[in-house]
Enzyme design. Structure first.
Site, PDB file in Angstrom:
ATOM      1  N   CYS A  67       0.793  -1.243   0.000  1.00  0.00           N
ATOM      2  CA  CYS A  67       0.000   0.000   0.000  1.00  0.00           C
ATOM      3  C   CYS A  67       0.826   1.296   0.000  1.00  0.00           C
ATOM      4  O   CYS A  67       1.353   1.672  -1.024  1.00  0.00           O
ATOM      5  CB  CYS A  67      -0.989  -0.049   1.157  1.00  0.00           C
ATOM      6  SG  CYS A  67      -2.385   1.060   0.929  1.00  0.00           S
TER       7      CYS A  67
ATOM      8  N   HIS B  41      -3.384  -5.673   2.687  1.00  0.00           N
ATOM      9  CA  HIS B  41      -2.949  -5.870   4.068  1.00  0.00           C
ATOM     10  C   HIS B  41      -3.524  -7.214   4.506  1.00  0.00           C
ATOM     11  O   HIS B  41      -4.219  -7.870   3.750  1.00  0.00           O
ATOM     12  CB  HIS B  41      -3.512  -4.778   4.974  1.00  0.00           C
ATOM     13  CG  HIS B  41      -3.164  -3.384   4.564  1.00  0.00           C
ATOM     14  ND1 HIS B  41      -1.985  -2.779   4.915  1.00  0.00           N
ATOM     15  CD2 HIS B  41      -3.847  -2.464   3.843  1.00  0.00           C
ATOM     16  CE1 HIS B  41      -1.971  -1.540   4.431  1.00  0.00           C
ATOM     17  NE2 HIS B  41      -3.080  -1.327   3.766  1.00  0.00           N
TER      18      HIS B  41
ATOM     19  N   ARG C 151     -12.817   6.108  -0.584  1.00  0.00           N
ATOM     20  CA  ARG C 151     -11.683   5.197  -0.386  1.00  0.00           C
ATOM     21  C   ARG C 151     -12.086   3.776  -0.772  1.00  0.00           C
ATOM     22  O   ARG C 151     -13.252   3.413  -0.661  1.00  0.00           O
ATOM     23  CB  ARG C 151     -11.239   5.195   1.096  1.00  0.00           C
ATOM     24  CG  ARG C 151     -10.778   6.522   1.608  1.00  0.00           C
ATOM     25  CD  ARG C 151     -10.312   6.419   3.061  1.00  0.00           C
ATOM     26  NE  ARG C 151      -9.106   5.617   3.235  1.00  0.00           N
ATOM     27  CZ  ARG C 151      -7.879   6.042   2.999  1.00  0.00           C
ATOM     28  NH1 ARG C 151      -7.685   7.273   2.590  1.00  0.00           N
ATOM     29  NH2 ARG C 151      -6.850   5.258   3.183  1.00  0.00           N
TER      30      ARG C 151
HETATM   31  N1  GLN Z   1      -2.157   6.809   2.498  1.00  0.00           N
HETATM   32  C1  GLN Z   1      -2.347   5.960   1.359  1.00  0.00           C
HETATM   33  C2  GLN Z   1      -3.756   5.949   0.808  1.00  0.00           C
HETATM   34  O1  GLN Z   1      -4.692   6.239   1.497  1.00  0.00           O
HETATM   35  C3  GLN Z   1      -1.900   4.559   1.745  1.00  0.00           C
HETATM   36  C4  GLN Z   1      -2.762   3.901   2.782  1.00  0.00           C
HETATM   37  C5  GLN Z   1      -2.307   2.537   3.207  1.00  0.00           C
HETATM   38  O2  GLN Z   1      -1.113   2.226   3.228  1.00  0.00           O
HETATM   39  N2  GLN Z   1      -3.272   1.710   3.626  1.00  0.00           N
HETATM   40  O3  GLN Z   1      -3.920   5.646  -0.365  1.00  0.00           O
END
Ligand code: GLN
Length: 249
Positions: A95, A196, A132
């Site tokens: 990520c 993750h 998101r």
């Molecule tokens: N900050 C980044 C995003 O929101 C990565 C987030 C993450 O590593 N889960 O895309």
């Protein structure tokens, strides 16, 4: 005893949803094959001189704030990281770590965080902070010539484009962009993904694939990892596939 060395970059800053567990899983699965996994850490301002000395370089995921904090330090390591990549060191990136190895990450405020440009992709977050990609995700990839379903959890605002060779095809969830068919980025010595989980606890074959790559690179000989009892992992996987793919797992 054989030994592999991993460099865990920014372990305290890039550790969302238990991402550091990936290093533990690698250590455990190495130990079961009588391989010692020596773990080194790179923190802000660290002075490692030779990144080519490692077998694996690992970066977990992180929030925009942490990405911003470490971006300059990472940029300063660009040549060393490039040298390790050129020598075939394995790169595992999750990520936020995945994003920063590309050209740049533009956050939801429009602020551009420079990446080190090891790869050609770039990432932009929606200006709507609520937009998101969140939830369970299942993708299908190919490991050593065989199809393998990889399962995890994604939570990212960033939408990653200009991907030349994705890690897998999305079966459930979003992936590199909202409703995307493609997830992550991969090369022979690279796995970059939004998953993750931690990733490797849910996908033991991927961990073994990485260990095998490293052992073969080191010894120049074919490495076949001995069997480990993964009954619980496999039961967990099949329950999740039933739930998410309706038994198509
Ligand atoms: N900050 C980044 C995003 O929101 C990565 C987030 C993450 O590593 N889960 O895309």
């Amino acid at each position: 005893m054989q030994k592999l060395k991993i460099l865990h970059m920014y372990p305290a800053m890039l550790d969302l949803y238990g991402d550091s567990g990936n290093v533990e899983i690698l250590g455990y699965r190495c130990k079961m094959r009588d391989i010692e996994l020596e773990i080194h850490k790179h923190n802000l301002g660290g002075r490692e001189t030779d990144f080519t000395d490692y077998d694996i370089i690992y970066l977990g995921g992180g929030a925009d704030f942490e990405q911003q904090l470490l971006a300059d330090d990472l940029l300063g390591l660009k040549d060393k990281i490039q040298a390790a990549y050129d020598k075939g060191v394995y790169f595992l990136m999750i990520c936020g770590g995945y994003q920063l190895m590309g050209q740049y990450y533009k956050d939801s405020n429009g602020k551009k965080i420079p990446g080190i440009g090891l790869f050609s992709y770039h990432t932009c977050a929606s200006t709507n902070k609520r937009c998101r990609c969140i939830g369970n995700i299942v993708i299908e990839t190919e490991l050593d010539g065989e199809k393998y379903k990889v399962i995890g959890f994604e939570n990212h605002g960033g939408q990653t484009t200009d991907i030349t060779s994705p890690f897998g095809k999305v079966l459930f969830g979003n992936g590199n962009e909202f409703g995307s068919q493609a997830e992550g980025y991969s090369e022979k010595n690279v796995t970059a993904t939004y998953l993750h989980g931690p990733l490797l606890s849910k996908n033991p074959k991927l961990a073994d694939h990485i260990i095998s790559y490293c052992m073969e690179r080191k010894t120049g000989e074919k490495f076949t990892p001995s069997e480990i009892n993964d009954r619980l992992e496999e039961e967990c996987r099949s329950q999740l596939f039933d739930r998410l793919l309706g038994g198509k797992g």
